[in-house]
Design a protein around this motif. Structure first.
Motif, PDB file in Angstrom:
ATOM      1  N   VAL A   1       0.862  -1.187   0.000  1.00  0.00           N
ATOM      2  CA  VAL A   1       0.000   0.000   0.000  1.00  0.00           C
ATOM      3  C   VAL A   1       0.895   1.233   0.000  1.00  0.00           C
ATOM      4  CG1 VAL A   1      -1.817   1.258   1.207  1.00  0.00           C
ATOM      5  CG2 VAL A   1      -1.775  -1.242   1.278  1.00  0.00           C
ATOM      6  N   VAL A   2       0.699   2.105  -0.988  1.00  0.00           N
ATOM      7  CA  VAL A   2       1.528   3.300  -1.129  1.00  0.00           C
ATOM      8  C   VAL A   2       0.636   4.539  -1.064  1.00  0.00           C
ATOM      9  CG1 VAL A   2       3.051   4.584  -2.671  1.00  0.00           C
ATOM     10  CG2 VAL A   2       3.264   2.098  -2.489  1.00  0.00           C
ATOM     11  N   ALA A   3       1.006   5.496  -0.254  1.00  0.00           N
ATOM     12  CA  ALA A   3       0.229   6.726  -0.106  1.00  0.00           C
ATOM     13  C   ALA A   3       0.394   7.611  -1.333  1.00  0.00           C
ATOM     14  CB  ALA A   3       0.665   7.471   1.144  1.00  0.00           C
ATOM     15  N   THR A   4      -0.720   8.117  -1.860  1.00  0.00           N
ATOM     16  CA  THR A   4      -0.662   9.063  -2.965  1.00  0.00           C
ATOM     17  C   THR A   4      -0.380  10.458  -2.420  1.00  0.00           C
ATOM     18  OG1 THR A   4      -3.023   9.596  -2.878  1.00  0.00           O
ATOM     19  CG2 THR A   4      -2.357   7.711  -4.239  1.00  0.00           C
ATOM     20  N   GLU A   5      -0.134  11.383  -3.325  1.00  0.00           N
ATOM     21  CA  GLU A   5       0.101  12.768  -2.913  1.00  0.00           C
ATOM     22  C   GLU A   5      -1.109  13.322  -2.180  1.00  0.00           C
ATOM     23  OE1 GLU A   5       1.532  17.072  -4.837  1.00  0.00           O
ATOM     24  OE2 GLU A   5       1.072  15.364  -6.135  1.00  0.00           O
ATOM     25  N   GLU A   6      -2.311  12.933  -2.606  1.00  0.00           N
ATOM     26  CA  GLU A   6      -3.531  13.408  -1.942  1.00  0.00           C
ATOM     27  C   GLU A   6      -3.594  12.922  -0.495  1.00  0.00           C
ATOM     28  OE1 GLU A   6      -7.048  12.454  -4.166  1.00  0.00           O
ATOM     29  OE2 GLU A   6      -6.895  14.322  -5.319  1.00  0.00           O
ATOM     30  N   ALA A   7      -3.235  11.661  -0.269  1.00  0.00           N
ATOM     31  CA  ALA A   7      -3.254  11.125   1.097  1.00  0.00           C
ATOM     32  C   ALA A   7      -2.252  11.865   1.971  1.00  0.00           C
ATOM     33  CB  ALA A   7      -2.940   9.631   1.076  1.00  0.00           C
ATOM     34  N   LEU A   8      -1.069  12.116   1.430  1.00  0.00           N
ATOM     35  CA  LEU A   8      -0.032  12.810   2.196  1.00  0.00           C
ATOM     36  C   LEU A   8      -0.439  14.246   2.496  1.00  0.00           C
ATOM     37  CD1 LEU A   8       3.127  11.469   0.321  1.00  0.00           C
ATOM     38  CD2 LEU A   8       2.300  10.781   2.579  1.00  0.00           C
ATOM     39  N   ASN A   9      -1.090  14.902   1.535  1.00  0.00           N
ATOM     40  CA  ASN A   9      -1.541  16.279   1.762  1.00  0.00           C
ATOM     41  C   ASN A   9      -2.642  16.331   2.817  1.00  0.00           C
ATOM     42  OD1 ASN A   9       0.232  17.309  -0.131  1.00  0.00           O
ATOM     43  ND2 ASN A   9      -1.257  17.357  -1.791  1.00  0.00           N
ATOM     44  N   LEU A  10      -3.559  15.372   2.764  1.00  0.00           N
ATOM     45  CA  LEU A  10      -4.634  15.334   3.762  1.00  0.00           C
ATOM     46  C   LEU A  10      -4.062  15.123   5.157  1.00  0.00           C
ATOM     47  CD1 LEU A  10      -7.550  15.300   4.665  1.00  0.00           C
ATOM     48  CD2 LEU A  10      -7.720  12.904   3.920  1.00  0.00           C
ATOM     49  N   VAL A  11      -3.090  14.229   5.287  1.00  0.00           N
ATOM     50  CA  VAL A  11      -2.453  13.985   6.585  1.00  0.00           C
ATOM     51  C   VAL A  11      -1.695  15.226   7.038  1.00  0.00           C
ATOM     52  CG1 VAL A  11      -0.684  12.650   7.794  1.00  0.00           C
ATOM     53  CG2 VAL A  11      -2.329  11.498   6.303  1.00  0.00           C
ATOM     54  N   ALA A  12      -1.035  15.912   6.085  1.00  0.00           N
ATOM     55  CA  ALA A  12      -0.314  17.144   6.442  1.00  0.00           C
ATOM     56  C   ALA A  12      -1.281  18.182   7.008  1.00  0.00           C
ATOM     57  CB  ALA A  12       0.409  17.697   5.221  1.00  0.00           C
ATOM     58  N   TYR A  13      -2.477  18.260   6.426  1.00  0.00           N
ATOM     59  CA  TYR A  13      -3.484  19.198   6.945  1.00  0.00           C
ATOM     60  C   TYR A  13      -3.926  18.791   8.345  1.00  0.00           C
ATOM     61  CZ  TYR A  13      -7.967  21.452   7.722  1.00  0.00           C
ATOM     62  OH  TYR A  13      -9.005  22.160   8.288  1.00  0.00           O
ATOM     63  N   LEU A  14      -4.178  17.501   8.563  1.00  0.00           N
ATOM     64  CA  LEU A  14      -4.602  17.032   9.887  1.00  0.00           C
ATOM     65  C   LEU A  14      -3.516  17.284  10.933  1.00  0.00           C
ATOM     66  CD1 LEU A  14      -6.272  13.655   8.850  1.00  0.00           C
ATOM     67  CD2 LEU A  14      -7.443  15.743   9.572  1.00  0.00           C
ATOM     68  N   GLN A  15      -2.260  17.086  10.539  1.00  0.00           N
ATOM     69  CA  GLN A  15      -1.160  17.325  11.475  1.00  0.00           C
ATOM     70  C   GLN A  15      -1.006  18.809  11.805  1.00  0.00           C
ATOM     71  OE1 GLN A  15       1.838  15.229   9.056  1.00  0.00           O
ATOM     72  NE2 GLN A  15       2.233  13.914  10.815  1.00  0.00           N
ATOM     73  N   SER A  16      -1.506  19.681  10.930  1.00  0.00           N
ATOM     74  CA  SER A  16      -1.385  21.127  11.169  1.00  0.00           C
ATOM     75  C   SER A  16      -2.420  21.645  12.162  1.00  0.00           C
ATOM     76  CB  SER A  16      -1.546  21.899   9.854  1.00  0.00           C
ATOM     77  OG  SER A  16      -2.911  21.940   9.425  1.00  0.00           O
ATOM     78  N   LEU A  17      -3.423  20.833  12.459  1.00  0.00           N
ATOM     79  CA  LEU A  17      -4.500  21.269  13.345  1.00  0.00           C
ATOM     80  C   LEU A  17      -4.044  21.200  14.800  1.00  0.00           C
ATOM     81  CD1 LEU A  17      -7.538  19.539  11.583  1.00  0.00           C
ATOM     82  CD2 LEU A  17      -6.791  21.919  11.389  1.00  0.00           C
ATOM     83  N   LYS A  18      -3.567  22.342  15.281  1.00  0.00           N
ATOM     84  CA  LYS A  18      -3.070  22.436  16.653  1.00  0.00           C
ATOM     85  C   LYS A  18      -3.601  23.712  17.284  1.00  0.00           C
ATOM     86  CE  LYS A  18       1.254  20.128  15.344  1.00  0.00           C
ATOM     87  NZ  LYS A  18       2.724  20.247  15.240  1.00  0.00           N
ATOM     88  N   GLN A  19      -4.128  23.587  18.485  1.00  0.00           N
ATOM     89  CA  GLN A  19      -4.664  24.752  19.188  1.00  0.00           C
ATOM     90  C   GLN A  19      -3.513  25.636  19.665  1.00  0.00           C
ATOM     91  OE1 GLN A  19      -6.992  24.099  22.839  1.00  0.00           O
ATOM     92  NE2 GLN A  19      -8.651  25.196  21.856  1.00  0.00           N
ATOM     93  N   VAL A  20      -3.546  26.904  19.277  1.00  0.00           N
ATOM     94  CA  VAL A  20      -2.475  27.841  19.615  1.00  0.00           C
ATOM     95  C   VAL A  20      -2.667  28.345  21.041  1.00  0.00           C
ATOM     96  CG1 VAL A  20      -1.348  30.009  18.978  1.00  0.00           C
ATOM     97  CG2 VAL A  20      -2.301  28.533  17.210  1.00  0.00           C
ATOM     98  N   LYS A  21      -1.559  28.398  21.798  1.00  0.00           N
ATOM     99  CA  LYS A  21      -1.629  28.925  23.163  1.00  0.00           C
ATOM    100  C   LYS A  21      -1.915  30.418  23.129  1.00  0.00           C
ATOM    101  CE  LYS A  21       0.981  27.819  26.492  1.00  0.00           C
ATOM    102  NZ  LYS A  21       2.133  27.608  27.398  1.00  0.00           N
ATOM    103  N   LEU A  22      -2.695  30.891  24.086  1.00  0.00           N
ATOM    104  CA  LEU A  22      -2.952  32.325  24.193  1.00  0.00           C
ATOM    105  C   LEU A  22      -1.679  33.032  24.670  1.00  0.00           C
ATOM    106  CD1 LEU A  22      -6.499  32.371  25.836  1.00  0.00           C
ATOM    107  CD2 LEU A  22      -5.915  32.614  23.424  1.00  0.00           C
ATOM    108  N   PRO A  23      -1.495  34.292  24.270  1.00  0.00           N
ATOM    109  CA  PRO A  23      -0.294  35.031  24.705  1.00  0.00           C
ATOM    110  C   PRO A  23      -0.190  35.092  26.218  1.00  0.00           C
ATOM    111  CG  PRO A  23      -1.465  36.221  22.968  1.00  0.00           C
ATOM    112  CD  PRO A  23      -2.352  35.089  23.372  1.00  0.00           C
TER     113      PRO A  23
END
Length: 337
Positions: A177-199
Motif C-alpha cells: 500500500v503506497v500513499a498518494t500525494e492526496e493522502a499525504l496532503n490530507l495527513v499534512a493538513y490534519l497534522q497542522s491542526l493544533k490549538q495555539v496557546k494564548l499570549p
C-alpha cells in the motif's frame, strides 16, 4: 395605494429594502470583524501541501462527521486545552470569489473533534493506516475507509511512502500500500491542526459546568494518590499499541514482552516517550508523545508502570523522581529543531 398595483415599483422598492438590510446586517458587520480580527501570535498559515489537504478534507465530506470547535463546556476539555475563540479562525480566509472562507467548524460529532488532532495524534504513519482502513487501529470505528487515496503496487518503489497495513485489513488486495500525494496532503493538513496557546498574561476562557470532584483525605496514606496509568495509556498510547499491548504487525511494535519495557533501567523507555523513536524499518516513526502532550513526570511514570505490569509483563516499577531526572536528560539529548 397605487404602489401595490405597479409591480415594477414594488419590486424595485423591495430590492432596495433588502439590499439596504443586507448591507447593514451582514456586509458591514462582516467587514468590521475582518478588519478588527487577527490571528493569535504563534498561528502558522497553511503550507501549499496543507491547503491542498484542506481541500481534500472538504471534498471527502470530513466536515460532516468531524467538528473543529472546542465549546466552552466541561465535556469538551478532551478536545483542547481551552475553549475556541474567534481568533482561532482568523487565518481561514476566502480562497476564491466562488468559495467561502470555510472555517470547517462543523455541526456534528459522529467522530471526534479535530481542533487539536495534530497534538493528540502527530504520527503520519498512524493517520495513513487509519485513512486506508480505520478498523486497523480502532476496531470499533464506524468511519468509512478511503482506499482511493492510496495505490496498491506489487512492490513499493524508492521514494514511495509505504503504509504498513496488516493483510487482514487490505480489502482483499495483495501488494504494498503506497500513499498518494492526496493522502499525504490530507495527513499534512490534519497534522497542522493544533490549538495555539494564548499570549502570556491572557486569561484562558473558562470551561462551563465543571464537574466538582470530591476530595478524599489521604493524609493517612503514603502520599498523593497514584495516577491512573491505564487511563493515561488509553489516551496517549492505545491508538497505536492497542489495548492488549500487542501493537499491529508491520505497523506498530508490541509492548507486551518488549525488551525495552521489561528493562529495569528505564532510561531508554523514557527517552523514547519524550523524544520519539525512528530506528526500525519494520515499523512507523513514533512521535515524541511525552513532549507533544506536555506530560509531567508523574503521568509518564504512571504510563510506564501500566506497561511494565500489564499483559503478562512483570518489570520493576519506576518512581516519578526517577522519571523526572531522565526527562531532564532526554531534553538535553533531544535533536535540535
Amino acid at each position: 395605494m397605487s404602489l401595490f398595483h405597479e409591480h415594477k415599483k414594488l419590486f424595485s422598492l423591495a430590492t432596495i429594502l433588502f439590499g439596504t438590510l443586507t448591507l447593514f446586517v451582514a456586509v458591514l458587520p462582516s467587514q468590521y470583524n475582518q478588519e478588527n480580527n487577527a490571528p493569535l501570535y504563534g498561528s502558522i498559515p497553511l503550507t501549499k501541501e496543507q491547503e491542498a489537504g484542506r481541500q481534500i478534507y472538504i471534498r471527502e465530506g470530513c466536515v460532516g462527521c468531524h467538528s473543529q470547535q472546542v465549546r466552552n463546556v466541561d465535556m469538551d476539555k478532551t478536545w483542547g486545552d481551552r475553549p475556541g475563540i474567534a481568533a482561532d479562525y482568523a487565518l481561514s480566509t476566502r480562497k476564491s470569489i466562488w468559495q467561502n472562507a470555510g472555517t470547517l467548524m462543523g455541526t456534528e460529532r459522529t467522530g471526534p473533534d479535530l481542533t487539536n488532532i495534530g497534538v493528540r495524534q502527530p504520527s503520519q504513519d498512524w493517520h495513513l493506516v487509519h485513512l486506508y482502513n480505520p478498523r486497523t487501529v480502532m476496531p470499533q470505528s464506524i468511519m468509512a475507509p478511503y482506499p482511493w487515496l492510496f495505490e496498491i503496487k506489487s512492490k513499493a518503489e524508492k521514494g514511495d511512502i509505504k503504509v504498513n497495513v496488516p493483510s487482514e485489513f487490505m480489502h482483499g488486495k495483495i501488494g504494498d500500500v503506497v500513499a498518494t500525494e492526496e493522502a499525504l496532503n490530507l495527513v499534512a493538513y490534519l497534522q497542522s491542526l493544533k490549538q495555539v496557546k494564548l499570549p502570556d498574561g491572557t486569561p484562558n476562557p473558562d470551561f462551563l459546568y465543571k464537574k466538582e470532584k470530591k476530595e478524599t483525605d489521604d493524609t493517612t496514606g503514603a502520599g498523593a494518590k497514584e495516577l491512573d496509568g491505564a487511563e493515561l495509556y488509553a489516551a496517549q498510547c492505545m491508538s497505536c499499541h492497542q489495548q492488549n499491548g500487542e501493537g499491529l504487525k508491520g505497523a506498530f511494535p508490541p509492548l507486551k514482552g518488549s525488551k525495552i519495557v521489561l528493562d529495569d533501567n528505564p532510561e531508554i523507555m523514557v527517552g523514547i516517550i519524550m523524544n520519539g523513536y525512528d530506528a526500525r524499518e519494520d515499523y512507523g516513526v513514533m512521535p515524541a508523545v511525552g513532549t507533544n502532550g506536555n506530560l509531567k513526570a508523574e503521568e509518564v511514570a504512571a504510563i510506564m508502570n501500566h506497561e511494565k505490569t500489564s499483559w503478562g509483563n512483570t518489570a520493576k516499577k519506576v518512581t516519578p523522581e526517577q522519571v523526572q531526572k531522565l526527562m531532564d536528560l532526554a531534553k538535553l539529548s533531544a535533536p535540535k529543531q
